[in-house]
Design an enzyme around this catalytic site. Structure first.
Site, PDB file in Angstrom:
ATOM      1  N   CYS A 147       0.835  -1.211   0.000  1.00  0.00           N
ATOM      2  CA  CYS A 147       0.000   0.000   0.000  1.00  0.00           C
ATOM      3  C   CYS A 147       0.869   1.260   0.000  1.00  0.00           C
ATOM      4  O   CYS A 147       1.514   1.560  -0.980  1.00  0.00           O
ATOM      5  CB  CYS A 147      -0.973  -0.057   1.175  1.00  0.00           C
ATOM      6  SG  CYS A 147      -2.363   1.048   0.940  1.00  0.00           S
ATOM      7  N   TYR A 148       0.942   2.012   1.111  1.00  0.00           N
ATOM      8  CA  TYR A 148       1.822   3.196   1.121  1.00  0.00           C
ATOM      9  C   TYR A 148       3.252   2.769   0.782  1.00  0.00           C
ATOM     10  O   TYR A 148       3.965   3.474   0.060  1.00  0.00           O
ATOM     11  CB  TYR A 148       1.790   3.880   2.488  1.00  0.00           C
ATOM     12  CG  TYR A 148       2.657   5.122   2.539  1.00  0.00           C
ATOM     13  CD1 TYR A 148       2.178   6.342   2.107  1.00  0.00           C
ATOM     14  CD2 TYR A 148       3.977   5.053   2.989  1.00  0.00           C
ATOM     15  CE1 TYR A 148       2.976   7.480   2.122  1.00  0.00           C
ATOM     16  CE2 TYR A 148       4.786   6.181   3.007  1.00  0.00           C
ATOM     17  CZ  TYR A 148       4.281   7.391   2.581  1.00  0.00           C
ATOM     18  OH  TYR A 148       5.083   8.508   2.574  1.00  0.00           O
TER      19      TYR A 148
ATOM     20  N   HIS B  88      -3.570  -5.121   1.159  1.00  0.00           N
ATOM     21  CA  HIS B  88      -2.978  -5.567   2.434  1.00  0.00           C
ATOM     22  C   HIS B  88      -3.060  -7.096   2.540  1.00  0.00           C
ATOM     23  O   HIS B  88      -4.096  -7.619   2.959  1.00  0.00           O
ATOM     24  CB  HIS B  88      -3.721  -4.930   3.606  1.00  0.00           C
ATOM     25  CG  HIS B  88      -3.446  -3.472   3.755  1.00  0.00           C
ATOM     26  ND1 HIS B  88      -2.401  -2.980   4.491  1.00  0.00           N
ATOM     27  CD2 HIS B  88      -4.067  -2.387   3.232  1.00  0.00           C
ATOM     28  CE1 HIS B  88      -2.384  -1.662   4.433  1.00  0.00           C
ATOM     29  NE2 HIS B  88      -3.391  -1.277   3.669  1.00  0.00           N
TER      30      HIS B  88
ATOM     31  N   GLU C 238      -1.830  -8.899   4.745  1.00  0.00           N
ATOM     32  CA  GLU C 238      -1.755  -9.353   6.139  1.00  0.00           C
ATOM     33  C   GLU C 238      -3.109  -9.455   6.817  1.00  0.00           C
ATOM     34  O   GLU C 238      -3.219 -10.030   7.886  1.00  0.00           O
ATOM     35  CB  GLU C 238      -0.843  -8.420   6.962  1.00  0.00           C
ATOM     36  CG  GLU C 238      -1.279  -6.973   7.059  1.00  0.00           C
ATOM     37  CD  GLU C 238      -0.862  -6.129   5.865  1.00  0.00           C
ATOM     38  OE1 GLU C 238      -0.511  -6.720   4.835  1.00  0.00           O
ATOM     39  OE2 GLU C 238      -0.910  -4.894   5.956  1.00  0.00           O
TER      40      GLU C 238
ATOM     41  N   SER D 256       0.011 -12.387  39.373  1.00  0.00           N
ATOM     42  CA  SER D 256      -1.440 -12.261  39.559  1.00  0.00           C
ATOM     43  C   SER D 256      -2.117 -13.615  39.461  1.00  0.00           C
ATOM     44  O   SER D 256      -3.296 -13.748  39.766  1.00  0.00           O
ATOM     45  CB  SER D 256      -2.009 -11.345  38.484  1.00  0.00           C
ATOM     46  OG  SER D 256      -1.869 -11.953  37.212  1.00  0.00           O
ATOM     47  N   GLY D 257      -1.359 -14.622  39.029  1.00  0.00           N
ATOM     48  CA  GLY D 257      -1.977 -15.927  38.783  1.00  0.00           C
ATOM     49  C   GLY D 257      -2.455 -16.042  37.353  1.00  0.00           C
ATOM     50  O   GLY D 257      -2.896 -17.098  36.917  1.00  0.00           O
ATOM     51  N   GLY D 258      -2.361 -14.957  36.596  1.00  0.00           N
ATOM     52  CA  GLY D 258      -2.726 -14.995  35.188  1.00  0.00           C
ATOM     53  C   GLY D 258      -1.583 -15.571  34.355  1.00  0.00           C
ATOM     54  O   GLY D 258      -0.472 -15.772  34.854  1.00  0.00           O
ATOM     55  N   VAL D 259      -1.881 -15.828  33.101  1.00  0.00           N
ATOM     56  CA  VAL D 259      -0.910 -16.501  32.240  1.00  0.00           C
ATOM     57  C   VAL D 259       0.331 -15.633  32.013  1.00  0.00           C
ATOM     58  O   VAL D 259       1.463 -16.120  32.116  1.00  0.00           O
ATOM     59  CB  VAL D 259      -1.552 -16.846  30.880  1.00  0.00           C
ATOM     60  CG1 VAL D 259      -0.545 -17.527  29.972  1.00  0.00           C
ATOM     61  CG2 VAL D 259      -2.752 -17.755  31.077  1.00  0.00           C
ATOM     62  N   ASP D 260       0.136 -14.347  31.733  1.00  0.00           N
ATOM     63  CA  ASP D 260       1.274 -13.522  31.327  1.00  0.00           C
ATOM     64  C   ASP D 260       2.326 -13.388  32.427  1.00  0.00           C
ATOM     65  O   ASP D 260       3.508 -13.638  32.188  1.00  0.00           O
ATOM     66  CB  ASP D 260       0.804 -12.122  30.903  1.00  0.00           C
ATOM     67  CG  ASP D 260      -0.226 -12.187  29.796  1.00  0.00           C
ATOM     68  OD1 ASP D 260      -0.314 -13.249  29.152  1.00  0.00           O
ATOM     69  OD2 ASP D 260      -0.937 -11.204  29.587  1.00  0.00           O
ATOM     70  N   SER D 261       1.869 -12.996  33.622  1.00  0.00           N
ATOM     71  CA  SER D 261       2.866 -12.800  34.677  1.00  0.00           C
ATOM     72  C   SER D 261       3.480 -14.134  35.090  1.00  0.00           C
ATOM     73  O   SER D 261       4.654 -14.202  35.449  1.00  0.00           O
ATOM     74  CB  SER D 261       2.263 -12.076  35.880  1.00  0.00           C
ATOM     75  OG  SER D 261       1.206 -12.817  36.435  1.00  0.00           O
ATOM     76  N   SER D 262       2.714 -15.218  34.988  1.00  0.00           N
ATOM     77  CA  SER D 262       3.258 -16.531  35.366  1.00  0.00           C
ATOM     78  C   SER D 262       4.346 -16.968  34.394  1.00  0.00           C
ATOM     79  O   SER D 262       5.412 -17.444  34.791  1.00  0.00           O
ATOM     80  CB  SER D 262       2.156 -17.588  35.376  1.00  0.00           C
ATOM     81  OG  SER D 262       1.143 -17.214  36.252  1.00  0.00           O
TER      82      SER D 262
ATOM     83  N   LYS E  65      -0.497 -12.969  22.502  1.00  0.00           N
ATOM     84  CA  LYS E  65      -1.057 -13.783  23.589  1.00  0.00           C
ATOM     85  C   LYS E  65      -0.917 -15.290  23.329  1.00  0.00           C
ATOM     86  O   LYS E  65      -0.521 -16.047  24.208  1.00  0.00           O
ATOM     87  CB  LYS E  65      -2.536 -13.427  23.769  1.00  0.00           C
ATOM     88  CG  LYS E  65      -3.207 -14.101  24.931  1.00  0.00           C
ATOM     89  CD  LYS E  65      -3.106 -13.261  26.157  1.00  0.00           C
ATOM     90  CE  LYS E  65      -3.717 -13.914  27.365  1.00  0.00           C
ATOM     91  NZ  LYS E  65      -3.500 -13.105  28.570  1.00  0.00           N
TER      92      LYS E  65
END
Ligand code: XMP
Length: 524
Positions: A85-86, A181, A183, A234-240, A380
């Site tokens: 494109c651009y 595009h 993508e 936090s027990g979440g996936v990312d910080s774990s 993610k």
């Protein structure tokens, strides 16, 4: 900068979808980095030594004075270049072609937005191998300007009714230019173009999760040296995943702090603490601050006030525990790639906005800590893949997202301990139902909200006057939009019966069928 893999450089001109280019390349196990055009100098290019370059789309018009350009050196490196494109227009203009402004930008050409169909020209192009399976391919166009005259050496390989130069290439120099595009989702076969492009450029597809893990560990060691790092869990996936990765890199130099605000789900604190202590032997402070949080929340019912109290206490409490970790110089955060928004401004330098992790936002400045963000380059689903690579239990990796303020925003109105206890029990039964029916992985997020209303019921021979609750379950890709999950009536009926029978304090169950928008996923 990683130096052990073939690298592809994406020069960003500010397109909304540049990240998706990176996404497509990651799927092909190609290592790439996105850099705003202002940062790409000759010196940078020579040091980066890309095996191929992609010029992204962007909102500017190449016919306008001062519009962005890549360094001319890009076209002298002797590596394949793909302009989108651009990027296509800038390439054409710089190499001796001509671009005209479209209607949108005031010129006489044809602007084009949305779905279009590209038909092949007579000759074949390796970039298009396997592409024109049908007579024409659907693509997604979004341009005001258009190429009016090709640069010397370029030929046409695909046309659309409004874009006679939809696909062009200089096959000798391996310069490729597409008006659309590839993508985006609406160019259904677009990934094939990237696959062909990286094949032509000689990439071997060596950027795997295993390779990422090794590279990230080396980088963490280099960055941290012999200093200490603290990580809010936090027990979440990312910080774990971040914690396990950093622990693998620097062992006991990492201390994790798990702040229990008393607004967690049933057994959540124990499960998280056990997983980290027993499976990984990671030094972990379990900060039980229930009294403090619930104390300050007492009597509060406004959603924003609740959030502000929790956010402020979180920082205070985290700081208290972090201060006890002597010599801590770094704070680990689970920042992901989509959190790092690099947008391009045309007058000044690149403006980089980073959404801070909700749990520790504002801490680094206050405490004078430097950041360690080993997931900054991942999406993610790649974090989940890394988690699997690091051996985190599948049950943990697949967990539904859970908000930082926890059950506080699932308890509209006043938060009381008895209500939280009822909510925890009802939520546990609901999630158990979902798991028993094999639905957990089909659902993006599911939870119970306890409503600030009591209703009359009858159980046995007696009248009851207990709380009503709402079940929520949504499907979503990123949490930005969502739809309610279409449970069967049998499932809903069985779940309602179980909750009312097993959870004293609830005598009515409703199912929330609001999509987002107009609703939000959480109730507050
Ligand atoms: P909403 O309710 O805005 O939620 O549709 C979208 C996603 O974000 C989560 N969420 C939060 N996460 N702090 C968080 O860490 C918050 O204050 C917060 N509010 C909502 C929500 O669970 C959903 O996944």
């Amino acid at each position: 900068m990683d130096t052990s893999h073939d690298r592809l450089l994406i020069i960003d001109f500010g397109s909304q979808v540049t990240q998706l280019i990176a996404r497509r390349l990651r799927e092909l196990n190609v290592y790439c980095e996105i850099h705003p055009f202002q940062n790409v100098t000759d010196g940078f290019l020579l040091e980066f030594a890309p095996r191929a370059v992609i010029l992204s789309g962007g909102p500017a018009s190449v016919v306008h004075e001062g519009s962005p350009r890549p360094p001319a050196l890009v076209f002298e490196l002797g590596v394949p270049v793909l302009g989108i494109c651009y990027g296509q227009q800038v390439m054409m203009q710089m190499l001796g072609g001509r671009v005209e402004g479209g209607k949108i930008s005031g010129g006489g050409g044809t602007a084009e937005f949305g779905r279009a169909f590209v038909a092949p020209a007579e000759q074949n192009l390796p970039l298009l191998d396997g592409w024109f399976a049908a007579e024409k391919e659907q693509v997604w166009m979004s341009h005001g300007d258009h190429v009016a005259e090709l640069a010397p050496g370029f030929e046409v390989f695909g046309t659309s009714p409004n874009a006679p130069y939809a696909i062009t290439a200089d096959t000798t120099r391996h310069f490729y230019a597409v008006q659309f595009h590839p993508e985006v989702h609406h160019t259904p076969n677009g990934a094939r173009l990237y696959e062909n492009f990286v094949r032509l450029a000689g990439f071997t597809g060596d950027w795997t999760m295993g390779a990422y893990r090794e590279q990230a560990i080396a980088q963490i060691r280099e960055q941290v040296g012999d200093k200490r790092v603290i990580c809010g869990l936090s027990g979440g996936v990312d910080s774990s995943v971040a914690a396990v990765l950093i622990h693998e890199a620097i062992g006991d130099q990492l201390t994790c702090v798990f702040v229990d605000h008393g607004l967690l789900r049933e057994n959540e604190a124990d499960e998280v603490v056990a997983m980290f202590r027993d499976n990984y032997n990671i030094p972990l402070t379990h900060a039980d601050e229930t009294e403090r949080f619930l104390g300050e929340l007492d009597g509060q019912s406004d959603p924003e006030t609740k959030r502000k109290i929790i956010g402020r206490l979180f920082i205070d409490v985290f700081q208290k525990y972090a201060d006890q970790v002597e010599g801590a110089e770094f704070l680990a955060q689970g920042t992901l790639y989509p959190d790092v928004i690099e947008s391009v401004s045309f007058s000044g330098g690149p403006s980089v906005t980073i959404k801070s992790h909700h749990n520790v936002g504002g801490l680094p400045e206050k405490m004078g800590l430097k950041l360690v963000e080993p997931l900054r380059e991942l999406f993610k689903d790649e974090v989940r893949a890394l988690g699997r690579e690091l051996g985190l239990p599948a049950s943990f990796i697949g967990r539904h997202p859970f908000p930082g303020p926890g059950l506080a925003i699932r308890c509209p109105g006043e938060i009381t301990r008895p209500k939280l206890d009822i909510l925890r029990k009802a939520d546990a039964v609901y999630i158990d139902q979902i798991r028993r029916h094999g639905l957990y992985d089909d659902i993006w997020q599911a939870f119970v909200a306890i409503l600030p209303v009591r209703t009359v019921g009858v159980m046995g021979d007696g009248r009851t006057y207990d709380y009503a609750c709402a079940l929520r379950a949504v499907t979503s890709v990123d949490g930005m939009t969502a739809d309610y999950y279409p449970f069967t009536h049998e499932f809903l009926g069985e779940t309602a019966t179980r909750i009312i029978n097993e959870v004293p304090g609830i005598n009515r169950v409703t199912y929330d069928i609001t999509s987002k928008p107009p609703g939000t996923i959480e109730w507050e």
